[in-house]
Design an enzyme around this catalytic site. Structure first.
Site, mmCIF file in Angstrom:
data_model
loop_
_atom_site.group_PDB
_atom_site.id
_atom_site.type_symbol
_atom_site.label_atom_id
_atom_site.label_comp_id
_atom_site.label_asym_id
_atom_site.label_seq_id
_atom_site.Cartn_x
_atom_site.Cartn_y
_atom_site.Cartn_z
ATOM 1 N N HIS A 72 -1.340 16.552 -82.101
ATOM 2 C CA HIS A 72 -2.540 15.962 -82.698
ATOM 3 C C HIS A 72 -3.216 15.096 -81.653
ATOM 4 O O HIS A 72 -2.623 14.160 -81.143
ATOM 5 C CB HIS A 72 -2.172 15.110 -83.926
ATOM 6 C CG HIS A 72 -1.972 15.919 -85.164
ATOM 7 N ND1 HIS A 72 -2.209 15.416 -86.412
ATOM 8 C CD2 HIS A 72 -1.570 17.189 -85.342
ATOM 9 C CE1 HIS A 72 -1.971 16.346 -87.322
ATOM 10 N NE2 HIS A 72 -1.574 17.435 -86.697
ATOM 11 N N TYR A 200 -6.283 8.334 -92.465
ATOM 12 C CA TYR A 200 -5.880 7.024 -92.982
ATOM 13 C C TYR A 200 -7.086 6.472 -93.739
ATOM 14 O O TYR A 200 -8.171 6.346 -93.163
ATOM 15 C CB TYR A 200 -5.522 6.075 -91.835
ATOM 16 C CG TYR A 200 -4.222 6.392 -91.134
ATOM 17 C CD1 TYR A 200 -4.179 7.304 -90.078
ATOM 18 C CD2 TYR A 200 -3.022 5.780 -91.514
ATOM 19 C CE1 TYR A 200 -2.983 7.590 -89.421
ATOM 20 C CE2 TYR A 200 -1.821 6.059 -90.863
ATOM 21 C CZ TYR A 200 -1.817 6.965 -89.822
ATOM 22 O OH TYR A 200 -0.639 7.260 -89.176
ATOM 23 N N PRO A 292 5.366 1.713 -92.686
ATOM 24 C CA PRO A 292 5.179 3.064 -92.132
ATOM 25 C C PRO A 292 3.755 3.340 -91.644
ATOM 26 O O PRO A 292 3.505 4.375 -91.033
ATOM 27 C CB PRO A 292 5.528 3.974 -93.306
ATOM 28 C CG PRO A 292 5.318 3.148 -94.515
ATOM 29 C CD PRO A 292 5.641 1.748 -94.126
ATOM 30 N N LYS A 296 5.942 4.013 -86.722
ATOM 31 C CA LYS A 296 6.696 3.465 -85.589
ATOM 32 C C LYS A 296 8.201 3.373 -85.837
ATOM 33 O O LYS A 296 8.935 2.937 -84.938
ATOM 34 C CB LYS A 296 6.162 2.060 -85.247
ATOM 35 C CG LYS A 296 4.755 2.079 -84.660
ATOM 36 C CD LYS A 296 4.707 2.844 -83.369
ATOM 37 C CE LYS A 296 3.292 3.171 -82.931
ATOM 38 N NZ LYS A 296 3.254 4.262 -81.963
ATOM 39 N N TYR A 384 -0.890 3.719 -80.862
ATOM 40 C CA TYR A 384 -0.488 4.795 -81.765
ATOM 41 C C TYR A 384 0.342 5.851 -81.027
ATOM 42 O O TYR A 384 1.373 6.307 -81.528
ATOM 43 C CB TYR A 384 -1.718 5.444 -82.415
ATOM 44 C CG TYR A 384 -1.391 6.267 -83.638
ATOM 45 C CD1 TYR A 384 -0.974 7.592 -83.511
ATOM 46 C CD2 TYR A 384 -1.463 5.727 -84.917
ATOM 47 C CE1 TYR A 384 -0.641 8.352 -84.630
ATOM 48 C CE2 TYR A 384 -1.135 6.478 -86.044
ATOM 49 C CZ TYR A 384 -0.728 7.788 -85.885
ATOM 50 O OH TYR A 384 -0.398 8.539 -86.986
HETATM 51 C C1 PHB Z 1 4.177 11.115 -92.611
HETATM 52 O O1 PHB Z 1 3.746 12.225 -92.252
HETATM 53 O O2 PHB Z 1 5.118 10.976 -93.440
HETATM 54 C C2 PHB Z 1 3.534 9.878 -92.021
HETATM 55 C C3 PHB Z 1 2.597 10.030 -91.022
HETATM 56 C C4 PHB Z 1 1.988 8.886 -90.475
HETATM 57 C C5 PHB Z 1 2.339 7.633 -90.954
HETATM 58 C C6 PHB Z 1 3.308 7.478 -91.966
HETATM 59 C C7 PHB Z 1 3.908 8.619 -92.504
HETATM 60 O O3 PHB Z 1 1.739 6.517 -90.432
#
Ligand code: PHB
Ligand code: APR
Length: 389
Positions: A72, A200, A292, A296, A384
């Site tokens: 990505h 997000y 989450p 990280k 990130y």
């Molecule tokens: C996930 O795909 O479970 C996931 C991806 C990004 C995040 C948290 C969880 O920041």
């Protein structure tokens, strides 16, 4: 029984450390309290930093990751009906890899078994003895049979609820914690992801995240109350709420379907210092927890493993204690930066019960600054994709 490195915990931290040590001929034993199937049944996040990818390559476990992992180059960030993209590759030259952490753990188990690695399951009552001596040992039980494991070093990879952290005396240990006033309700569905990159979303109704595991396995989250239970939410209620929190053009193309997993995770920031006590070294969730939001958790466990693995290598190959002596300080320096990024991104994207109108204005101002300012996007991208080890 005797080994060089006794590893408590057969999650990704413990397994990665064991496999890396094996690659240098350093012997270890992993003690895991659950079964392998139970460990592999845990649904975890799915975004890997390049540092973890490189460690999996060094451990000889990256074949499937390279075959199935999805690169990505950026992510979408939405607020209200607005949406913009942060381009990781443009700002840092590197993407992240989307590949389930459960798959990382699966690959590590397969590698350990192939190498004849010693892993004991259904282990109970692990006690760490004489960690601050030159001859530590563990006692534990399997099927009621008492056992002892003598070792040179102990790696505490037993997660937030393990015993390792507790082995550091209270008058030595310093703990730092922030508990967030909400949780994440997550579902897994065998549906195509709504977008080829993550979204997000900060909406007036709360945070949402659109993620994935592959082109026909999607992972979605919505911020929920701490009093919620998964059974309070039907699939239909979840989908309707998710659609209200992401931009309309994304909601219109969302493919819904039955959930194959539904769970709620609380959000916490936590760090314990130091991460070493004598010959005991804490790794991963045993020492620190992040919300989450920034993905990280495993990625910070990976840098712990990197520092500890190289410190142990120096001990056995060069009779040097330099790496082990620097472990806690080096690991914590990166841990705290991951804590900061996870806290910053969580504060930016969630709605808090006690938020004032001014607080909401600050969120929008920060989002608009992030949207328009190259340096702000560079900073987010660098955090990130993963700061240097
Ligand atoms: C996930 O795909 O479970 C996931 C991806 C990004 C995040 C948290 C969880 O920041
Ligand atoms: N004895 C033996 N094993 C134990 C004990 C104990 N007393 N306590 C816990 N364990 C085991 C757990 O069953 C678990 O399998 O230790 C393991 C810890 O694994 P994780 O909790 O996954 O922690 P870690 O390996 O550090 O993983 C770090 O990876 O899974 C992702 O995002 C997740 O943040 C997490 C990260």
């Amino acid at each position: 029984m005797k080994t060089q490195v006794a590893i408590i915990g057969g999650g990704p931290s413990g397994l990665l450390l064991a496999q890396l040590l094996h690659s240098r001929g350093i012997d270890s034993v992993v003690l895991e309290r659950k079964t392998k199937d139970y460990v592999l049944g845990r649904i975890r996040a799915g975004v890997l930093e390049q540092g973890l990818v490189r460690l999996m390559e060094e451990a000889g476990c990256a074949e499937r990751l390279h075959a199935e992992g999805i690169a990505h180059d950026g992510t979408l960030v939405s607020y209200g009906d607005e949406m913009f993209r942060v381009n990781f590759t443009e700002h840092t030259g590197t993407p992240v890899i989307v590949y389930g952490q459960t798959e990382v753990t699966r690959d590590l188990y397969e590698a350990r078994e192939k190498a004849g690695g010693k892993i004991e399951f259904n282990v109970e009552s692990v006690v760490i003895h004489d960690a601050d001596s030159d001859a530590p040992h563990l006692t534990y039980a399997v099927d009621g049979e008492a056992r002892r494991l003598d070792c040179d070093f102990v790696a505490g990879c037993d997660g937030f609820h393990g015993v390792s952290r507790q082995a550091i005396p209270l008058d030595v240990r310093r703990e730092y914690e922030k508990v967030y006033p909400f949780g994440w309700l997550g579902i897994l569905s065998e549906t195509p992801p709504v977008n080829h990159e993550l979204i997000y979303a900060n909406s007036p109704r709360g945070f949402a995240l659109c993620s994935m595991r592959n082109e026909n396995l999607s992972r979605y989250y919505i911020q929920c109350s701490l009093s919620d239970k998964p059974e309070d939410w039907t699939d239909e209620a979840f989908w309707q709420e998710l659609k209200r929190r992401i931009p309309p053009d994304q909601a219109d193309k969302l493919v819904t379907g039955p959930s194959i997993e539904k769970s709620i995770a609380p959000l916490r920031s936590f760090v314990t210092e130091p991460m070493r006590w004598g010959r005991l070294f804490l790794c991963g969730d045993a020492a620190h927890i992040v919300p989450p939001t920034g993905a990280k958790g495993l990625n910070t466990a990976a840098s712990d493993v990197h520092y500890l693995y190289n410190g142990l290598r120096e001990h056995y190959e060069n009779a040097s204690s330099e790496g082990l002596d620097a472990y806690s300080e080096k690991a914590l320096a990166r841990v705290w930066k991951a804590e900061r990024f996870s806290w910053w991104f969580s504060s930016l994207m969630h709605r808090y019960p006690d938020q004032s109108e001014f607080d909401l204005k600050m969120q929008v101002a920060e989002l608009e600054f992030l949207r328009a300012n190259k340096a702000a996007q560079q900073a987010m991208a660098e955090n990130y994709v993963g700061l240097p080890y």
